[in-house]
Design a protein around this motif. Structure first.
Motif, PDB file in Angstrom:
ATOM      1  N   PRO A  53       0.832  -1.210   0.000  1.00  0.00           N
ATOM      2  CA  PRO A  53       0.000   0.000   0.000  1.00  0.00           C
ATOM      3  C   PRO A  53       0.862   1.253   0.000  1.00  0.00           C
ATOM      4  O   PRO A  53       2.034   1.218   0.397  1.00  0.00           O
ATOM      5  CB  PRO A  53      -0.754  -0.120   1.329  1.00  0.00           C
ATOM      6  N   LEU A  54       0.295   2.355  -0.423  1.00  0.00           N
ATOM      7  CA  LEU A  54       0.987   3.636  -0.330  1.00  0.00           C
ATOM      8  C   LEU A  54      -0.056   4.733  -0.168  1.00  0.00           C
ATOM      9  O   LEU A  54      -1.044   4.753  -0.907  1.00  0.00           O
ATOM     10  CB  LEU A  54       1.836   3.908  -1.578  1.00  0.00           C
ATOM     11  N   SER A  55       0.173   5.632   0.812  1.00  0.00           N
ATOM     12  CA  SER A  55      -0.797   6.697   1.032  1.00  0.00           C
ATOM     13  C   SER A  55      -0.180   8.021   1.438  1.00  0.00           C
ATOM     14  O   SER A  55      -0.792   9.073   1.238  1.00  0.00           O
ATOM     15  CB  SER A  55      -1.803   6.287   2.125  1.00  0.00           C
ATOM     16  N   LEU A  56       1.006   8.010   2.007  1.00  0.00           N
ATOM     17  CA  LEU A  56       1.502   9.204   2.673  1.00  0.00           C
ATOM     18  C   LEU A  56       2.207  10.184   1.747  1.00  0.00           C
ATOM     19  O   LEU A  56       2.268  11.372   2.035  1.00  0.00           O
ATOM     20  CB  LEU A  56       2.430   8.806   3.825  1.00  0.00           C
ATOM     21  N   ALA A  57       2.764   9.716   0.651  1.00  0.00           N
ATOM     22  CA  ALA A  57       3.483  10.609  -0.251  1.00  0.00           C
ATOM     23  C   ALA A  57       2.485  11.257  -1.203  1.00  0.00           C
ATOM     24  O   ALA A  57       2.211  10.755  -2.288  1.00  0.00           O
ATOM     25  CB  ALA A  57       4.532   9.833  -1.031  1.00  0.00           C
ATOM     26  N   ALA A  58       1.936  12.374  -0.808  1.00  0.00           N
ATOM     27  CA  ALA A  58       0.773  12.950  -1.495  1.00  0.00           C
ATOM     28  C   ALA A  58       1.047  13.329  -2.938  1.00  0.00           C
ATOM     29  O   ALA A  58       0.244  13.056  -3.827  1.00  0.00           O
ATOM     30  CB  ALA A  58       0.272  14.160  -0.713  1.00  0.00           C
ATOM     31  N   GLU A  59       2.189  13.980  -3.212  1.00  0.00           N
ATOM     32  CA  GLU A  59       2.407  14.530  -4.539  1.00  0.00           C
ATOM     33  C   GLU A  59       2.756  13.475  -5.585  1.00  0.00           C
ATOM     34  O   GLU A  59       2.605  13.715  -6.780  1.00  0.00           O
ATOM     35  CB  GLU A  59       3.517  15.591  -4.494  1.00  0.00           C
ATOM     36  N   ALA A  60       3.245  12.324  -5.160  1.00  0.00           N
ATOM     37  CA  ALA A  60       3.701  11.315  -6.123  1.00  0.00           C
ATOM     38  C   ALA A  60       3.186   9.932  -5.774  1.00  0.00           C
ATOM     39  O   ALA A  60       3.829   8.937  -6.075  1.00  0.00           O
ATOM     40  CB  ALA A  60       5.232  11.311  -6.175  1.00  0.00           C
ATOM     41  N   VAL A  61       2.000   9.853  -5.168  1.00  0.00           N
ATOM     42  CA  VAL A  61       1.529   8.562  -4.662  1.00  0.00           C
ATOM     43  C   VAL A  61       1.371   7.536  -5.782  1.00  0.00           C
ATOM     44  O   VAL A  61       1.686   6.358  -5.602  1.00  0.00           O
ATOM     45  CB  VAL A  61       0.207   8.744  -3.871  1.00  0.00           C
ATOM     46  N   GLY A  62       0.904   7.964  -6.967  1.00  0.00           N
ATOM     47  CA  GLY A  62       0.729   7.019  -8.061  1.00  0.00           C
ATOM     48  C   GLY A  62       2.043   6.480  -8.584  1.00  0.00           C
ATOM     49  O   GLY A  62       2.179   5.283  -8.858  1.00  0.00           O
ATOM     50  N   ARG A  63       3.025   7.352  -8.740  1.00  0.00           N
ATOM     51  CA  ARG A  63       4.342   6.932  -9.227  1.00  0.00           C
ATOM     52  C   ARG A  63       5.001   5.979  -8.250  1.00  0.00           C
ATOM     53  O   ARG A  63       5.499   4.914  -8.624  1.00  0.00           O
ATOM     54  CB  ARG A  63       5.238   8.151  -9.447  1.00  0.00           C
ATOM     55  N   ARG A  98      -7.786  12.118 -11.210  1.00  0.00           N
ATOM     56  CA  ARG A  98      -7.135  12.167 -12.514  1.00  0.00           C
ATOM     57  C   ARG A  98      -5.611  12.120 -12.361  1.00  0.00           C
ATOM     58  O   ARG A  98      -4.915  11.428 -13.127  1.00  0.00           O
ATOM     59  CB  ARG A  98      -7.553  13.438 -13.256  1.00  0.00           C
ATOM     60  N   THR A  99      -5.081  12.814 -11.358  1.00  0.00           N
ATOM     61  CA  THR A  99      -3.633  12.822 -11.135  1.00  0.00           C
ATOM     62  C   THR A  99      -3.121  11.415 -10.820  1.00  0.00           C
ATOM     63  O   THR A  99      -2.102  10.973 -11.364  1.00  0.00           O
ATOM     64  CB  THR A  99      -3.275  13.779  -9.984  1.00  0.00           C
ATOM     65  N   VAL A 100      -3.825  10.711  -9.936  1.00  0.00           N
ATOM     66  CA  VAL A 100      -3.424   9.348  -9.580  1.00  0.00           C
ATOM     67  C   VAL A 100      -3.438   8.457 -10.824  1.00  0.00           C
ATOM     68  O   VAL A 100      -2.486   7.704 -11.081  1.00  0.00           O
ATOM     69  CB  VAL A 100      -4.348   8.774  -8.488  1.00  0.00           C
ATOM     70  N   ALA A 101      -4.498   8.538 -11.597  1.00  0.00           N
ATOM     71  CA  ALA A 101      -4.614   7.692 -12.784  1.00  0.00           C
ATOM     72  C   ALA A 101      -3.486   7.973 -13.775  1.00  0.00           C
ATOM     73  O   ALA A 101      -2.888   7.042 -14.343  1.00  0.00           O
ATOM     74  CB  ALA A 101      -5.972   7.906 -13.444  1.00  0.00           C
ATOM     75  N   GLU A 102      -3.192   9.255 -13.984  1.00  0.00           N
ATOM     76  CA  GLU A 102      -2.129   9.608 -14.924  1.00  0.00           C
ATOM     77  C   GLU A 102      -0.768   9.134 -14.442  1.00  0.00           C
ATOM     78  O   GLU A 102       0.046   8.631 -15.237  1.00  0.00           O
ATOM     79  CB  GLU A 102      -2.127  11.121 -15.146  1.00  0.00           C
ATOM     80  N   GLN A 103      -0.502   9.288 -13.141  1.00  0.00           N
ATOM     81  CA  GLN A 103       0.779   8.843 -12.608  1.00  0.00           C
ATOM     82  C   GLN A 103       0.938   7.333 -12.723  1.00  0.00           C
ATOM     83  O   GLN A 103       2.005   6.831 -13.111  1.00  0.00           O
ATOM     84  CB  GLN A 103       0.923   9.274 -11.143  1.00  0.00           C
ATOM     85  N   VAL A 104      -0.113   6.593 -12.381  1.00  0.00           N
ATOM     86  CA  VAL A 104      -0.044   5.134 -12.469  1.00  0.00           C
ATOM     87  C   VAL A 104       0.186   4.704 -13.914  1.00  0.00           C
ATOM     88  O   VAL A 104       1.045   3.861 -14.209  1.00  0.00           O
ATOM     89  CB  VAL A 104      -1.336   4.502 -11.908  1.00  0.00           C
ATOM     90  N   ASP A 105      -0.578   5.276 -14.827  1.00  0.00           N
ATOM     91  CA  ASP A 105      -0.453   4.901 -16.238  1.00  0.00           C
ATOM     92  C   ASP A 105       0.945   5.202 -16.775  1.00  0.00           C
ATOM     93  O   ASP A 105       1.586   4.345 -17.405  1.00  0.00           O
ATOM     94  CB  ASP A 105      -1.509   5.639 -17.055  1.00  0.00           C
ATOM     95  N   ARG A 128      -6.254  11.293   2.508  1.00  0.00           N
ATOM     96  CA  ARG A 128      -5.578  11.391   1.215  1.00  0.00           C
ATOM     97  C   ARG A 128      -5.782  10.073   0.478  1.00  0.00           C
ATOM     98  O   ARG A 128      -6.157   9.077   1.094  1.00  0.00           O
ATOM     99  CB  ARG A 128      -4.079  11.671   1.420  1.00  0.00           C
ATOM    100  N   PRO A 129      -5.538  10.038  -0.847  1.00  0.00           N
ATOM    101  CA  PRO A 129      -5.698   8.789  -1.589  1.00  0.00           C
ATOM    102  C   PRO A 129      -4.790   7.684  -1.048  1.00  0.00           C
ATOM    103  O   PRO A 129      -3.654   7.939  -0.633  1.00  0.00           O
ATOM    104  CB  PRO A 129      -5.301   9.167  -3.018  1.00  0.00           C
ATOM    105  N   LEU A 130      -5.324   6.466  -1.034  1.00  0.00           N
ATOM    106  CA  LEU A 130      -4.560   5.286  -0.647  1.00  0.00           C
ATOM    107  C   LEU A 130      -4.587   4.296  -1.804  1.00  0.00           C
ATOM    108  O   LEU A 130      -5.659   3.931  -2.280  1.00  0.00           O
ATOM    109  CB  LEU A 130      -5.138   4.644   0.615  1.00  0.00           C
ATOM    110  N   LEU A 131      -3.409   3.884  -2.259  1.00  0.00           N
ATOM    111  CA  LEU A 131      -3.299   2.902  -3.322  1.00  0.00           C
ATOM    112  C   LEU A 131      -2.685   1.623  -2.760  1.00  0.00           C
ATOM    113  O   LEU A 131      -1.692   1.678  -2.017  1.00  0.00           O
ATOM    114  CB  LEU A 131      -2.416   3.408  -4.461  1.00  0.00           C
ATOM    115  N   SER A 132      -3.280   0.493  -3.097  1.00  0.00           N
ATOM    116  CA  SER A 132      -2.709  -0.797  -2.736  1.00  0.00           C
ATOM    117  C   SER A 132      -2.550  -1.599  -4.014  1.00  0.00           C
ATOM    118  O   SER A 132      -3.544  -1.938  -4.667  1.00  0.00           O
ATOM    119  CB  SER A 132      -3.602  -1.546  -1.749  1.00  0.00           C
ATOM    120  N   MET A 133      -1.308  -1.874  -4.371  1.00  0.00           N
ATOM    121  CA  MET A 133      -1.028  -2.522  -5.642  1.00  0.00           C
ATOM    122  C   MET A 133      -0.478  -3.922  -5.429  1.00  0.00           C
ATOM    123  O   MET A 133       0.335  -4.155  -4.522  1.00  0.00           O
ATOM    124  CB  MET A 133      -0.030  -1.711  -6.454  1.00  0.00           C
TER     125      MET A 133
END
Length: 337
Positions: A53-63, A98-105, A128-133
């Motif tokens: 999971p990742l949640s704390l790095a707000a500006e680059a969470v998707g990357r 949109r930012t999360v989606a663009e960073q992940v892509d 804040r957004p939480l991503l679990s990959m």
């Protein structure tokens, strides 16, 4: 308290493994980066799976989420190929979505990994957004963190605290400026986001290694403790041998953070037989990646981690002679609390 569970608390969770399955070559275990499943046919017959999971790095969470998940697969000797992405959002604001989606892509395309599924929903209790990959890849030779052999040299690529440096230079830029870090240093440090992947590092030296490990939360020190524990060995490490980039030193010194005890994605820990160290360093140099030998694996003279009667107890990291038996809490966490 934010952060990983301690090893004893974690044991109760990772001991809940469900049904037995002989195809599971490596299941959940303290210190291991990923699971390994025997697919039973073909050259790349081992499926390697890891979730983060990742949640704390707000500006680059998707990357960062893409890199952190894929790094664990790469550090197990496999080439990451697929990702599933669970995205939990604090609200339905289209801009962060949109930012999360663009960073992940963008990041997944850059490392050659396909996003094949996942789940998305709004959870208002989140700040804040939480991503679990979940990352998956295949290999014909699985490399567990616990594969270190006595006498192996411990090699670190790039440097300590690379991920933390990028986070400090982006999410905590103003705090760094207030504490004397100049703007040029912060600009260079923010670019460390481009160095967080260890896919190339692992690919270059995996055939020479007995074990690889991806130091993330808690940094290089936690990674070493996890690797020593998984291998049931003791490690001797010299702090002065651990590479730390000038930008990392500047940002960490300004905010009172030990570079060895904070988010370490971007570095790869490798156990290399002494006779293969020069080849490993040369293989890394050939692709423009720095590496340094920071210590050695020692056969333990005690049975359990924390055995005070033993000079080199199993699972203990001796940093400049000081025994460390418990992974440190990541020193960046107090800045989010």
């Amino acid at each position: 308290m934010t952060g990983k569970l301690d090893p004893s608390a974690l044991a109760a969770l990772i001991g809940a493994t469900g049904a037995d399955d002989p195809a599971v070559l490596q299941g959940a275990a303290y210190g291991e980066d990923a699971a390994a499943i025997d697919l039973g046919a073909g050259d790349d017959r081992i499926l390697v799976v890891s979730t983060d999971p990742l949640s704390l790095a707000a500006e680059a969470v998707g990357r960062l989420a893409v890199h952190v998940a894929c790094n664990d697969v790469a550090a197990s000797g496999a080439d990451p190929r697929w990702l599933t992405n669970t995205v939990l959002l604090p609200d339905d604001d289209p801009e962060p979505r949109r930012t999360v989606a663009e960073q992940v892509d963008e990041t997944a395309r850059a490392v050659g990994v396909a996003v094949v599924g996942g789940h998305t929903e709004v959870v208002p209790s989140l700040e804040r957004p939480l991503l679990s990959m979940t990352a998956l890849g295949t290999t014909d030779r699985f490399l567990p963190s616990g594969g270190v052999e006595p006498g192996d040299r411990l090699l670190l690529t790039k440097g300590a605290g690379i991920e933390a440096t990028a986070i400090l230079a982006t999410d905590f830029r103003e705090a760094c400026l207030d504490d004397g870090v100049d703007a040029a240093t912060l600009e260079a440090a923010a670019a460390f986001l481009d160095d967080v992947s260890v896919i190339d590092d692992a690919r270059a030296i995996r055939d020479l290694a007995t074990a690889l490990h991806d130091p993330t939360e808690g940094g290089v020190l936690t990674g070493l403790v996890e690797m020593a524990s998984a291998s049931e060995l003791a490690f001797e490490v010299a702090r002065e041998r651990v590479p730390v980039r000038p930008e990392t030193r500047a940002c960490c010194a300004a905010l009172g953070i030990d570079p060895l005890a904070t988010f370490g994605s971007g570095a790869l820990l490798a156990a290399i037989p002494e006779s293969r160290v020069d080849d490993a360093l040369a293989a890394l140099s050939d692709i423009g990646i720095d590496g340094a030998v920071i210590g050695e694996a020692i056969r333990p003279d005690g049975v359990d981690a924390g055995d005070t009667d033993a000079t080199h107890a199993a699972g203990t990291v001796h940093l400049d002679g000081e025994p460390i038996t418990e992974p440190p809490r990541d020193e960046l966490y107090p800045f989010w609390e």
